[in-house]
Every structure is written in structure tokens, then in C-alpha cells.
Scaffold this motif. Sequence first.
Motif, PDB file in Angstrom:
ATOM      1  N   SER A  38       6.789  -3.226   5.317  1.00 19.16           N
ATOM      2  CA  SER A  38       5.812  -3.115   6.405  1.00 19.16           C
ATOM      3  C   SER A  38       5.088  -1.780   6.321  1.00 19.16           C
ATOM      4  CB  SER A  38       6.508  -3.170   7.770  1.00 19.16           C
ATOM      5  OG  SER A  38       7.215  -4.363   7.934  1.00 19.16           O
ATOM      6  N   PHE A  39       3.784  -1.823   6.530  1.00 13.25           N
ATOM      7  CA  PHE A  39       2.993  -0.585   6.648  1.00 13.25           C
ATOM      8  C   PHE A  39       1.626  -0.973   7.179  1.00 13.25           C
ATOM      9  CE2 PHE A  39       2.161  -2.170   2.396  1.00 13.25           C
ATOM     10  CZ  PHE A  39       0.794  -2.019   2.230  1.00 13.25           C
ATOM     11  N   ALA A  40       0.823   0.040   7.514  1.00 12.30           N
ATOM     12  CA  ALA A  40      -0.513  -0.244   8.029  1.00 12.30           C
ATOM     13  C   ALA A  40      -1.508   0.715   7.408  1.00 12.30           C
ATOM     14  CB  ALA A  40      -0.533  -0.093   9.540  1.00 12.30           C
ATOM     15  N   VAL A  41      -2.725   0.219   7.171  1.00 15.85           N
ATOM     16  CA  VAL A  41      -3.807   1.089   6.714  1.00 15.85           C
ATOM     17  C   VAL A  41      -4.794   1.236   7.877  1.00 15.85           C
ATOM     18  CG1 VAL A  41      -5.599   1.497   4.975  1.00 15.85           C
ATOM     19  CG2 VAL A  41      -3.565   0.136   4.387  1.00 15.85           C
ATOM     20  N   PRO A  42      -4.846   2.425   8.495  1.00 15.52           N
ATOM     21  CA  PRO A  42      -5.784   2.615   9.603  1.00 15.52           C
ATOM     22  C   PRO A  42      -7.231   2.609   9.096  1.00 15.52           C
ATOM     23  CG  PRO A  42      -4.099   4.355   9.540  1.00 15.52           C
ATOM     24  CD  PRO A  42      -4.036   3.617   8.243  1.00 15.52           C
ATOM     25  N   ARG A  43      -8.146   2.329  10.008  1.00 16.04           N
ATOM     26  CA  ARG A  43      -9.573   2.347   9.647  1.00 16.04           C
ATOM     27  C   ARG A  43     -10.001   3.718   9.144  1.00 16.04           C
ATOM     28  NH1 ARG A  43     -12.006  -2.132  11.973  1.00 16.04           N
ATOM     29  NH2 ARG A  43     -10.369  -3.175  13.136  1.00 16.04           N
ATOM     30  N   GLY A  44     -10.709   3.700   8.003  1.00 14.25           N
ATOM     31  CA  GLY A  44     -11.272   4.942   7.478  1.00 14.25           C
ATOM     32  C   GLY A  44     -10.247   5.915   6.926  1.00 14.25           C
ATOM     33  N   LYS A  45      -9.007   5.467   6.783  1.00  8.04           N
ATOM     34  CA  LYS A  45      -7.959   6.367   6.279  1.00  8.04           C
ATOM     35  C   LYS A  45      -7.436   5.875   4.935  1.00  8.04           C
ATOM     36  CE  LYS A  45      -7.531   8.765  10.182  1.00  8.04           C
ATOM     37  NZ  LYS A  45      -8.155  10.038  10.337  1.00  8.04           N
ATOM     38  N   THR A  46      -6.678   6.747   4.287  1.00  8.03           N
ATOM     39  CA  THR A  46      -6.079   6.397   3.008  1.00  8.03           C
ATOM     40  C   THR A  46      -4.571   6.353   3.156  1.00  8.03           C
ATOM     41  OG1 THR A  46      -7.887   7.363   1.735  1.00  8.03           O
ATOM     42  CG2 THR A  46      -5.768   7.152   0.611  1.00  8.03           C
ATOM     43  N   PHE A  47      -4.003   5.196   2.830  1.00  9.37           N
ATOM     44  CA  PHE A  47      -2.546   5.035   2.833  1.00  9.37           C
ATOM     45  C   PHE A  47      -2.106   4.965   1.371  1.00  9.37           C
ATOM     46  CE2 PHE A  47       1.441   2.787   2.724  1.00  9.37           C
ATOM     47  CZ  PHE A  47       2.131   3.297   3.817  1.00  9.37           C
ATOM     48  N   ALA A  48      -1.172   5.833   0.988  1.00 11.39           N
ATOM     49  CA  ALA A  48      -0.705   5.830  -0.398  1.00 11.39           C
ATOM     50  C   ALA A  48       0.659   5.164  -0.499  1.00 11.39           C
ATOM     51  CB  ALA A  48      -0.621   7.258  -0.921  1.00 11.39           C
ATOM     52  N   LEU A  49       0.812   4.339  -1.526  1.00 12.98           N
ATOM     53  CA  LEU A  49       2.119   3.762  -1.857  1.00 12.98           C
ATOM     54  C   LEU A  49       2.593   4.449  -3.128  1.00 12.98           C
ATOM     55  CD1 LEU A  49       2.179  -0.157  -1.706  1.00 12.98           C
ATOM     56  CD2 LEU A  49       3.541   1.451  -0.347  1.00 12.98           C
ATOM     57  N   VAL A  50       3.768   5.067  -3.059  1.00 12.58           N
ATOM     58  CA  VAL A  50       4.296   5.740  -4.241  1.00 12.58           C
ATOM     59  C   VAL A  50       5.687   5.211  -4.567  1.00 12.58           C
ATOM     60  CG1 VAL A  50       3.007   7.871  -3.897  1.00 12.58           C
ATOM     61  CG2 VAL A  50       5.266   7.663  -2.905  1.00 12.58           C
ATOM     62  N   GLY A  51       6.134   5.533  -5.755  1.00 13.21           N
ATOM     63  CA  GLY A  51       7.470   5.111  -6.177  1.00 13.21           C
ATOM     64  C   GLY A  51       7.462   4.867  -7.676  1.00 13.21           C
ATOM     65  N   GLU A  52       8.663   4.876  -8.243  1.00 13.91           N
ATOM     66  CA  GLU A  52       8.771   4.735  -9.691  1.00 13.91           C
ATOM     67  C   GLU A  52       8.356   3.344 -10.161  1.00 13.91           C
ATOM     68  OE1 GLU A  52      12.651   7.098 -11.082  1.00 13.91           O
ATOM     69  OE2 GLU A  52      12.811   6.072  -9.172  1.00 13.91           O
ATOM     70  N   SER A  53       8.163   3.265 -11.465  1.00 16.95           N
ATOM     71  CA  SER A  53       7.750   2.022 -12.100  1.00 16.95           C
ATOM     72  C   SER A  53       8.687   0.867 -11.715  1.00 16.95           C
ATOM     73  CB  SER A  53       7.786   2.236 -13.620  1.00 16.95           C
ATOM     74  OG  SER A  53       7.123   1.189 -14.237  1.00 16.95           O
ATOM     75  N   GLY A  54       8.089  -0.252 -11.362  1.00  8.97           N
ATOM     76  CA  GLY A  54       8.878  -1.450 -11.083  1.00  8.97           C
ATOM     77  C   GLY A  54       9.339  -1.579  -9.637  1.00  8.97           C
ATOM     78  N   CYS A  55       8.975  -0.619  -8.766  1.00  8.68           N
ATOM     79  CA  CYS A  55       9.506  -0.679  -7.395  1.00  8.68           C
ATOM     80  C   CYS A  55       8.758  -1.684  -6.524  1.00  8.68           C
ATOM     81  CB  CYS A  55       9.506   0.701  -6.751  1.00  8.68           C
ATOM     82  SG  CYS A  55       7.859   1.332  -6.423  1.00  8.68           S
ATOM     83  N   GLY A  56       7.639  -2.245  -7.002  1.00 12.40           N
ATOM     84  CA  GLY A  56       6.975  -3.311  -6.250  1.00 12.40           C
ATOM     85  C   GLY A  56       5.601  -2.958  -5.708  1.00 12.40           C
ATOM     86  N   LYS A  57       5.012  -1.883  -6.181  1.00 13.57           N
ATOM     87  CA  LYS A  57       3.717  -1.443  -5.639  1.00 13.57           C
ATOM     88  C   LYS A  57       2.599  -2.444  -5.957  1.00 13.57           C
ATOM     89  CE  LYS A  57       3.813   2.465  -7.980  1.00 13.57           C
ATOM     90  NZ  LYS A  57       5.048   2.282  -8.778  1.00 13.57           N
TER      91      LYS A  57
END
Length: 343
Positions: A31-50
Motif C-alpha cells: 500500500s502507498f499513495a502518490v499525492p498530486r504534484g508530488k514524487t513518490f519513490a519506490l526503492v529496494g534491491e533487485s527483485g523486491c517487486g518494484k
Amino acid sequence: MNDAAPLLKVRELTTVFHTAEGLLRAVDGVSFAVPRGKTFALVGESGCGKTVTAFSILRLVPSPPGEILSGRVELEGQNLPDMNEEQMRSVRGARISMIFQEPMTSLNPVLTCGSQIVEAIRLHRGSPSGRARQQAIEMLAKVGIPDAAQRFREYPHQLSGGMRQRVMISMALSCGPQLLIADEPTTALDVTIQAQILDLLRQLQQQALSILLITHDLAVVAEMADAVGVMYASKMAELAGAAELFARPLHPYTHGLFRSLPRLGTKKTRLEAIGGNVPNPLAFPTGCKFHPRCPIGRNLPRCRSEEPPLREVHGGHWAACWECPGFIDAPQTTPGDEGRSQS
Ligand SMILES: Nc1ncnc2c1ncn2[C@@H]1O[C@H](COP(=O)(O)OP(=O)(O)OP(=O)(O)O)[C@@H](O)[C@H]1O
Ligand SMILES: [Mg+2]
């Protein structure tokens, strides 16, 4: 429409692959949310599901073998998994665009760059071809391609990697999307070109484009993100505002990532400082999936046997770790739902 409500809300998303070796949970209750006009980053090592998370949002997970098992993906309150394929096509490209790590694989080598952008514009905006051509050249100029009219006539192989990524970005933007998903947009590029593409993304941020940025590179996160989700082994391990996360990381995995933070400008695309390997998703460890690599949890019975849920340890700061201070008494809220109680 409530302006404070996030543009995109991903809730309890679970995506699996049916493989010959068994069921692979590539994204598990994220679960996560991307607010209007903002940048949400998803990080994590290779294979984690990004990437599978991004593909699930756009419903581009190949099926079979993939399947979105459960969860909601709400774009301005509309649940994308409920849409039919035709409605989904009008979301892809027109409302949500995606750019990929290696632009050469997503550009058609036998068509000129210009004709590919014209095609995208005609498809989504319905512009007549003369007008679409003009709009395409304007788009190329807008993403900083010099001699746009000349480049328009060239084929992808005639361009450098950085120019190809700009062409991809101009294609992605040509339909005026609300959300840009950028999956490792700079990883394949050399350092100077990386910096130029990041500058371009920053200009787009200033124009209030919402961005879901997927990256290995914490230096990029530090520069670009308003909020960050740290994924580990298909789950969200930690989620917080960017400044808060950098000031006060809670999860031992996030601590490990920060120890591997490369200096700005050096090329390091893999996270190296955490000992051990990412677990095989077909044979995840019991308990906390990070425990075999965790300096704290390795020897603790609870970490080895019981998986921690994601809890809101401080306001707007979630973590899934039995041992992080404040965890035991923290409420089990869902990221992205906090706007609901305020509005
Ligand atoms: N088509 C597929 N069939 C089977 N498994 C898949 C498929 N696509 C992805 N996976 C698996 O899903 C898991 C998550 O993959 P994903 O591509 O989302 O990782 P990622 O976090 O984007 O990694 P990277 O940083 O290397 O891009 C991995 O274990 C991967 O092997
Ligand atoms: Mg990926």
C-alpha cells in the motif's frame, strides 16, 4: 474532487506469478499513495517487486503467468482493476504514462522517433497528422532535444542513450498524463547524462506532474522524492516522507541501504553494503523475511517465526520491524488512508 486526496492510491496490492516451481508472490499486500504534484519513490534491491508493482498499476503484468490476486489501485477514486480493457487503454498513456530503464527496448527500431511520437499523439489526442507532427516537434524541443525538427526524422539507433531516453520521456508526456511512472529512468545512462535527465524530471516536477519514481539509487531519491517506500522481498518494509526517512530511518534494512549510499555523481547501481542475498521469492524465510540478514533479528525467536505487519510508528512513518522503537504499541494503519480522516 478533493484536492488533498492522493492522485493514486495503491491498497493491499498482491500480484503473483504461477511458475513451474510454485506460486511466486512478487508483490504482497503493498500500500502507498502518490499525492498530486508530488514524487513518490519506490526503492529496494533487485527483485523486491518494484517493476511488478508498476506493471500491476497499469495492468501490464503478463497473464499468464502473472495474476493480480487482490488489492485496489485507485486513480482519483476510480479502481483500475475494475475497469474493462477499453477503459484501461484510455488510462494508459493518456492519464498514466511509463518510461522504462532501457529506452532502446521500448522504441521501435524501424520507425523514426518522430513517427512514434506522432502515433502516440494521434492515438490519444486524435490530432490530425499535420498538427500531431507539429506537436511532436514541440515535445522533442520541450525535453531538451536540440534540432528537434532534424531529430524527428531520425531512427532510434542514430541517437545517443540520453537522447533516446528524452524521446521516451517526450512520448510519455505527449498525451499530458497526470502520473508519470519512471522505472529506473537513468540507470542505463552515464553520469552526466543521468544528471541531465534528472534535471528534466525536476522541471516536470515544477510543472506539478505526479511521479512514481522507481530506483535503486538513494542519491536520486534524496534529490527527487517527497515520500519514499522501501520494499523488501515483495513487501513494504518502511514508508515515510523523504526528509523524515533520511533523518530517522527505522527499519534495519533501510539502515543498511543508507550505509550503501554512494556519493553523488559516482556510478553505483547496485546496493552493496548489506551482507547476504535477497531471498528467493519461491522460498522466502519464515518470520520477518529480512531476519537472516538482519544484525538485530538474526537471533531473535520472534523475528525468525512471526512476520511483522506494517505499523505507523510515528505519524506518517510506517515500518515493519518487531525491534524498531515504538513498534509494539503503534497502530496498524494503511499508508494513503491518512488523508481520509483529515478531509
Ligand atoms: N514474468 C514473470 N514470471 C515469473 N516471475 C516474474 C516475472 N516477472 C517478474 N517476476 C519475479 O517477480 C519478482 C519481482 O520482480 P521485479 O521485476 O518487480 O523486481 P524489481 O524490484 O523491479 O527488480 P530490479 O531492481 O532488478 O528491476 C522477481 O522475483 C521476479 O523474478
Ligand atoms: Mg525493476
